[in-house]
Structure formats: structure tokens, C-alpha cells
Design an enzyme around this catalytic site. Sequence first.
Site, PDB file in Angstrom:
ATOM      1  CG  HIS A 125      -1.949  -0.998   1.321  1.00 57.22           C
ATOM      2  ND1 HIS A 125      -2.098  -1.848   2.383  1.00 57.22           N
ATOM      3  CD2 HIS A 125      -2.947  -1.308   0.450  1.00 57.22           C
ATOM      4  CE1 HIS A 125      -3.144  -2.639   2.179  1.00 57.22           C
ATOM      5  NE2 HIS A 125      -3.675  -2.339   1.009  1.00 57.22           N
ATOM      6  CE  LYS A 178     -13.172  -6.163   1.840  1.00 56.85           C
ATOM      7  NZ  LYS A 178     -11.945  -5.843   1.109  1.00 56.85           N
ATOM      8  NE  ARG A 187      -3.246  -6.826  -4.681  1.00 63.68           N
ATOM      9  CZ  ARG A 187      -3.981  -7.515  -3.824  1.00 63.68           C
ATOM     10  NH1 ARG A 187      -3.425  -8.005  -2.750  1.00 63.68           N
ATOM     11  NH2 ARG A 187      -5.264  -7.708  -4.040  1.00 63.68           N
ATOM     12  CB  SER A 225      -4.456  -6.603   4.594  1.00 61.97           C
ATOM     13  OG  SER A 225      -4.048  -5.367   4.073  1.00 61.97           O
TER      14      SER A 225
END
Length: 163
Positions: free
Chosen positions: A17, A41, A90, A128
Site C-alpha cells: 500500500h 469485512k 497487483r 493484508s
Amino acid sequence: MKRALTPGTFDPITSGHLDIITRAAQLFDEVIVSVAASAGKNPLFALGERTALAREVTAHLPNVRVEPFSGMLVDFARQMDAQVVIKGLRAITDFEYEFQMAALNEQLDRGIETMFIMSPPQYMYLSSSVVREIASLHGDVDLFVPPVVADALRRRFGAAEQS
Ligand code: COA
């Protein structure tokens, strides 16, 4: 003034990030790291903790600030007077999901442009949740997150049990 948002859940913020935020800061007058509540989440770190960690790791970037938000991203962008949303890309698996979000946001507000910055190879498979998993198993996360984030993860998961 050209102002961009770099939105995400940042649970927690990683070196991947930070790479995207740093590069965005070189392209825009101001970058607002927008920390989403993402209640659905069920994040490990509370919104305040995620925001505080993001503030600490971006403190050296003078044109970057960090703000929490809940609700729609396009509404927050309007509120912040930001014209651009920056997302990191990514692996190829990010494409479809990111294009869907960019297309929906474009429909919701045509004044907001989504732009993508490619992650460098060393961060291409970083996420993450992988960092959280390594930390929960008392693995070494120092390669993947800034030191204050590694400390926060160690505090959260405690020291490794001695066998
Ligand atoms: N480096 C490391 N990890 C990265 C990364 C990078 N450069 N870019 C993305 N990731 C990872 C994150 O770590 C996260 O990993 P995890 O799921 O394994 O924990 C994953 O990619 C997803 O990231 P997240 O930050 O949750 O972002 P998202 O792409 O799902 O979108 C918001 C988050 C906040 C932008 C989006 O949910 C949103 O806009 N919410 C507001 C509500 C709204 O407007 N909804 C309509 C959208 S069309």
C-alpha cells in the site's frame, strides 16, 4: 489543485500500500489515504487503529493525509473535492474486480476518474489477509509491513508460545 484518493480497508496497511501511496504522492498535489470502515469485512483492527497506523507510516510524506470514511466512495470523493481515485493493481486476478468497481464508480459519478498504479514484483502477491495470517502464526512480517505495523500485529497476536 489535483487531489487523489487512495481508498482501502488497510487492515493493516502494508508496504505494498505504502508503495502505491508514495508513487501517487509524486503525481498529485495532494493524496488522501481514505480508510474505509468496511464493517462487512469484520476487520482485525478498528477503524481508528487502521487510521492511526496509516498516519504513522505516511507521516514523512508532506502532501499525504489520512482520513477515515464510511458510506460510498464517490460521496467521500466529492466531499474531499478529489477528482481521482487511485487503486493498486497487483496480479492479473485484481483486474476483473477492479474494473467492476471502476465501472460502477464511473456510473455513480462521471466526474471521478479511477486510475491504476502497478504494484512492483516484490509486492505483487502481498495482501493484508496474508500478513494477518503470518502474524497470527507468529511468523515474521517485517518484510511486508513497516515496523510500527509489525509491532501492532505482534501486540495483537502476542508472543509465540514456547514448546
Ligand atoms: N498492496 C498490498 N495489498 C493490497 C494492495 C497493495 N497495493 N492493493 C490491494 N491490496 C489488498 C488488500 O490488502 C486487501 O487484502 P485482503 O482482502 O487480503 O485483506 C485486498 O487487496 C482488498 O483491499 P481493500 O482495501 O479491502 O480494497 P477493495 O479493493 O476491496 O476496496 C474500498 C475497498 C474501500 C475501495 C471499497 O470497498 C469501497 O469503495 N467501499 C466504499 C463503499 C462503496 O462505495 N461501494 C461501491 C464500490 S463500487
